[in-house]
Structures are given as structure tokens and as C-alpha cells.
Design an enzyme around this catalytic site. Structure first.
Site, PDB file in Angstrom:
ATOM      1  N   GLU A 167       9.386  16.749  15.256  1.00 46.32           N
ATOM      2  CA  GLU A 167       9.817  16.655  13.939  1.00 46.32           C
ATOM      3  C   GLU A 167       8.950  17.490  13.077  1.00 46.32           C
ATOM      4  OE1 GLU A 167      10.480  12.687  11.277  1.00 46.32           O
ATOM      5  OE2 GLU A 167       8.472  12.782  12.195  1.00 46.32           O
ATOM      6  N   CYS A 222      13.253  11.543   6.842  1.00 40.43           N
ATOM      7  CA  CYS A 222      13.228  11.032   8.575  1.00 40.43           C
ATOM      8  C   CYS A 222      14.654  11.068   9.060  1.00 40.43           C
ATOM      9  CB  CYS A 222      12.696   9.818   8.673  1.00 40.43           C
ATOM     10  SG  CYS A 222      13.258   8.381   7.451  1.00 40.43           S
ATOM     11  N   GLU A 255       9.849   1.682  11.006  1.00 40.95           N
ATOM     12  CA  GLU A 255      11.061   2.793  10.801  1.00 40.95           C
ATOM     13  C   GLU A 255      10.069   3.900  10.832  1.00 40.95           C
ATOM     14  OE1 GLU A 255      12.734   5.603   9.245  1.00 40.95           O
ATOM     15  OE2 GLU A 255      12.587   4.520   7.341  1.00 40.95           O
ATOM     16  N   LYS A 281       1.005  -1.398   0.052  1.00 38.17           N
ATOM     17  CA  LYS A 281      -0.090   0.030   0.112  1.00 38.17           C
ATOM     18  C   LYS A 281       0.778   1.435  -0.092  1.00 38.17           C
ATOM     19  CE  LYS A 281      -1.962   2.841   2.816  1.00 38.17           C
ATOM     20  NZ  LYS A 281      -2.101   3.936   2.076  1.00 38.17           N
TER      21      LYS A 281
END
Length: 480
Positions: free
Chosen positions: A381, A287, A253, A177
């Protein structure tokens, strides 16, 4: 409508619409206009894809092929990806605004994922364990079954293949997906896999959203044997809860807030170059971004001057132009999020040295200073081209600042002192530490994070451990 391209689900070897015919648009972040349509999948489409993958695993040839035969097909897929570099690269560029030169690099890296894992699986060895009792033990690594792979939008093709390649190489079947913002390269990949000779049902692609949609259905399906996800930490927690109900192993992750430490003895040209890449590549939508930049006080002013000049020199423009180095953010939703950080610097007590808002969905390379350590910009973040630069005095202080975060995906440090390089690398709480470089990967090495950055590792033998069921075989050796 007629001029939009269509990229369908790929289920059991056929490119199909959703059962109810529903579609959604994918928007080019530079033009801010829809350029393609994909079918809007949900629980029904996820069920069809898992059913196909389950049948292909339980009854089909793929898990029963030898490593060399599977590897031949995966290498053929890599060949086709290289032949279709421009098509694959343009799909990611138009979906998320990645500069075309960087998207082409991602295609090359994606093809390499298939080549590496095909060869790694073929050349891997188990353990032979002779026993003093007159028995002999050895290990086997057998395919786990059906893998649900849920990919992010910032490196669509590259992170899709990072999951799909090892899963397929070890004989699993896959339901992929892609992120709803970047769906198209996944369909192209599945088309090429079929052309390469991959049997129907081995690689399936389902488009849709996460909660109450295709993604949630995949993670809750008891017929799924492994779930691998890259994305935001909150979503990772939701997936872990869903997987726990079926005791399905997960590899997560997740987010990052990487620290970048520049010591006074660093090669400044090298440190500036890599630090620019570490926060402004892919418009900061990484990331692994070095979004917390700590510079030793003796060189703080000089480094900051060079770094700011290099940020201002980046070429902003249409991602399809060959000379563009820096493009828009991937979606209106994400642009709105990052804009909120840019517009709140003053109220947080900081100062913007350069950057700010550009045209459309562009946030220019933005350098912030004077922010307190508990500010949102330092702690959260941002996932955009926004870096906070802070001075430090001692090595111990730098390590303390770097580790003062719930994230632990990666860190960087720049120094010419070999002892310090090893000492600080050991002290940093991070899954990967880069010394005097950034984003250099060895596919044999473990990749993943600690804390809010995730659970588990992938890469090389670590991918083998996750995508297989290791088995011990113990035999009695009858005396002569």
C-alpha cells in the site's frame, strides 16, 4: 509563536492544555511551516478524558435522553457545522494539504453523518418474537458505554464523524483521538458540539500520539467499552492486542490495495473519469484508492493514452486556491515514504509514463507500467498518487489478479455487460465493490474490509450492532 492558532484538548466540556503544558506544532504541507499548536497529551490526559466520559455515561443525562432529544442536538450540531463550513474545511486543508473544494465537500458529508445516524437511531426498530410456548420475546439495543474513537489523517473530519455520530446517536459517550498530523478540526467539532447543547463529558477530544502516548492509553483502559479505529494495518493489530486484554470489542477499518478492472466493453469516458478520481483524489491518500489498474488488452493502449492525458491535466497548486485539484502529501514523513516508491521504479523493472516528484512535498500524478506482479509497487500500500497499470486478457484472469492481495477493502469494475457486472462483483474478495463508479456511499450499507483490511463493519444497522449491547427480553404471557 504568537501568530500560531491554538487548538486544545476538549475534556468534560472545557478546552484545556496538557497537565505539563507540553505542545506540538501542526504543519501546513504546502508552506511546510507550522500554522497551529495543540497540547501534547499522554496517559494522564487520556485518563482524564475517559474519566469524564465514564461519568457522563454512568451519571449524566445523555444516555437517558430519548432518541428525539439526542437527535435534536445532533441535528443542531450538523447545522452549526454547515454554518462553519469554511472554518472546518480550512482546518483540514491546512493540516493535510487537501484542496479546499474537496475539504468543503468533506464538511457536508460530515454533517450528513450526524443527520443520518440521528434519524437512523430514532427510526430503528427491534424484533418482536412471539413464541408457541406462551412466551413473548423482544429485543432492545442499549448504549455500550464509553467509546474510544481513533481517527486517521487522510479524511480527518469525515472519518471522525463517521465514528462519533453513530456512537453518540445510540447514547454512548466518546473520547476522540484525532491523528497527530491533523488535529485541529476535531477541536473545532467539539467546540460546536458544546454550542449545540451536548452535555459536558459526552464528546471529549485528546491530542497526542499512538504508541506510548494517548492512543495506547485509550486502547488499554478497561473503562473503555468499544474501540473504533481507522488506519494502518500494523497499528490495527497493535490495537487489537491491547483490546484483547480487556475483551473490548473493536472495529478496525485498515489498509487497502484496491483493484480497478476495466473491461473492453466499458464506457471509456466514464471509466477514465472515475479511475482518475479513484487514484488521484486527495493526492492518492485514500485507503480505497484504485492503485492496481487492470485494463483488458483490446483497449489497453487507448485507455492508457486517455488516462495519462487526464492525469497530466490535473491542476496542481496551493490547496487554498479554488481551482486546485491536486495538492501536496500530508507530511514530510509520508512524502519521504511515497518518494521511495517513485524513485525505485527502474530498479523494480518498471517504467514511469508520467508523474514523478514535484516541488516541496508534491508527488505528481504518477502512472507506472511494465512492473512485475511481485514488485513492491504492485503488492504494497503506497497510499499516494501512484498507480500501476497492467493488461489482462480474460475475465477469470482479471478476478485472479484482483484477488491476489492480502487486502480486501474494495474493488471497482467497469463494464456495460450486466451479467459480467454481477458475476465479477460476486467473485471479488472485497468489502465494497463499485460498478461503473467510485466512492459512492449509502450510509445504510456495511463498510469495512477482509484480511489485512480490517475486522467488522460499520454503517446503518451494522453501526447499531457495534455501538450497542443488544438485549433479549423474554416474558411469560399468563393464560387468561
Amino acid at each position: 509563536m504568537a501568530d500560531k492558532e491554538f487548538f486544545g484538548h476538549v475534556i468534560d466540556g472545557a478546552e484545556v492544555e496538557s497537565l505539563d503544558g507540553a505542545r506540538f506544532d501542526t504543519v501546513d504541507p504546502w508552506t511546510r511551516e507550522a500554522w497551529a499548536e495543540v497540547p501534547l497529551g499522554g496517559a494522564a490526559e487520556a485518563d482524564r478524558a475517559v474519566t469524564a466520559a465514564r461519568r457522563a455515561f454512568d451519571e449524566g443525562p445523555w444516555p437517558r435522553m430519548g432518541f428525539a432529544e439526542r437527535g435534536r442536538i445532533l441535528h443542531r450540531l450538523a447545522d452549526l457545522m454547515e454554518e462553519h463550513t469554511d472554518e472546518l474545511a480550512l482546518a483540514d486543508t491546512r493540516d493535510m494539504g487537501k484542496p479546499l473544494a474537496q475539504a468543503r465537500h468533506d464538511v457536508a458529508r460530515s454533517a450528513l453523518n450526524f443527520r443520518f445516524f440521528a434519524d437512523h437511531a430514532r427510526l430503528a426498530t427491534g424484533d418482536a418474537l412471539p413464541m408457541d410456548s406462551g412466551h413473548h420475546s423482544y429485543t432492545r439495543f442499549e448504549a455500550a458505554g464509553v467509546v474510544a474513537a481513533i481517527a486517521p489523517w487522510n479524511f480527518p473530519l469525515m472519518l471522525e464523524t463517521w465514528k462519533v455520530a453513530p456512537a453518540l446517536a445510540w447514547g454512548n459517550t466518546v473520547v476522540l483521538k484525532p491523528a497527530e498530523d491533523t488535529p485541529t478540526s476535531a477541536t473545532v467539532l467539539a467546540r460546536l458540539a458544546l454550542e449545540a447543547g451536548m452535555p459536558p463529558g459526552v464528546l471529549n477530544v485528546v491530542h497526542g500520539y499512538g504508541p506510548d502516548s494517548a492512543g495506547q492509553a485509550l486502547t488499554e483502559d478497561p473503562r473503555v467499552d468499544r474501540i473504533t479505529f481507522t488506519g494502518e494495518s500494523g497499528t490495527g493489530r497493535a490495537i487489537a492486542r491491547a483490546a484483547a486484554a480487556n475483551l473490548t470489542p473493536v472495529s478496525l477499518e485498515l489498509g487497502g490495495k484496491g483493484a480497478n478492472i476495466v473491461f473492453a466493453d466499458a464506457d471509456l469516458d466514464n471509466a477514465v473519469n472515475w479511475s482518475i478520481q479513484a487514484i488521484f483524489r486527495n493526492a492518492g491518500q485514500v485507503c480505497l484508492a484504485g492503485s492496481r489498474l487492470y485494463v483488458q488488452r483490446e483497449i489497453y493502449d487507448e485507455f492508457l493514452s486517455r488516462f495519462t492525458a487526464a492525469a497530466e491535466a490535473l491542476v496542481i497548486g496551493d490547496p487554498r486556491d479554488e481551482g486546485t485539484e491536486f495538492g501536496p502529501l500530508a507530511s514530510l514523513e509520508h512524502y519521504t515514504k511515497v518518494r521511495g516508491y517513485v524513485e525505485s521504479v527502474d530498479e523494480q523493472g518498471g517504467k514511469t509514463l508520467t508523474g514523478g516528484l514535484g516541488e516541496g512535498w508534491v508527488v505528481k500524478p504518477t502512472v507506472l507500467v511494465d512492473l512485475p506482479p511481485d514488485s513492491r509497487h504492485v503488492c504494497e500500500e503506497i497510499f499516494g498518487p501512484v498507480v500501476v497499470v497492467q493488461p489482462f486478457d480474460t475475465e477469470a484472469e482479471a478476478v485472479c489478479l484482483a484477488n491476489d492481495t492480502p487486502y480486501g477493502l474494495n474493488a471497482m469494475l467497469f463494464t456495460e455487460n450486466l451479467h459480467r457486472a454481477h458475476r465479477v462483483s460476486a467473485a471479488l474478495t472485497a468489502g465494497t465493490v463499485w460498478v461503473n463508479c467510485f466512492f459512492i456511499r449509502d450510509l445504510r450499507a456495511p463498510f469495512g474490509g477482509v484480511g489485512d483490511s480490517g475486522v467488522g463493519r460499520e454503517g446503518g444497522d451494522f453501526s447499531r450492532e457495534f455501538f450497542t449491547e443488544p438485549k433479549a427480553v423474554v416474558m411469560q404471557i399468563t393464560p387468561a
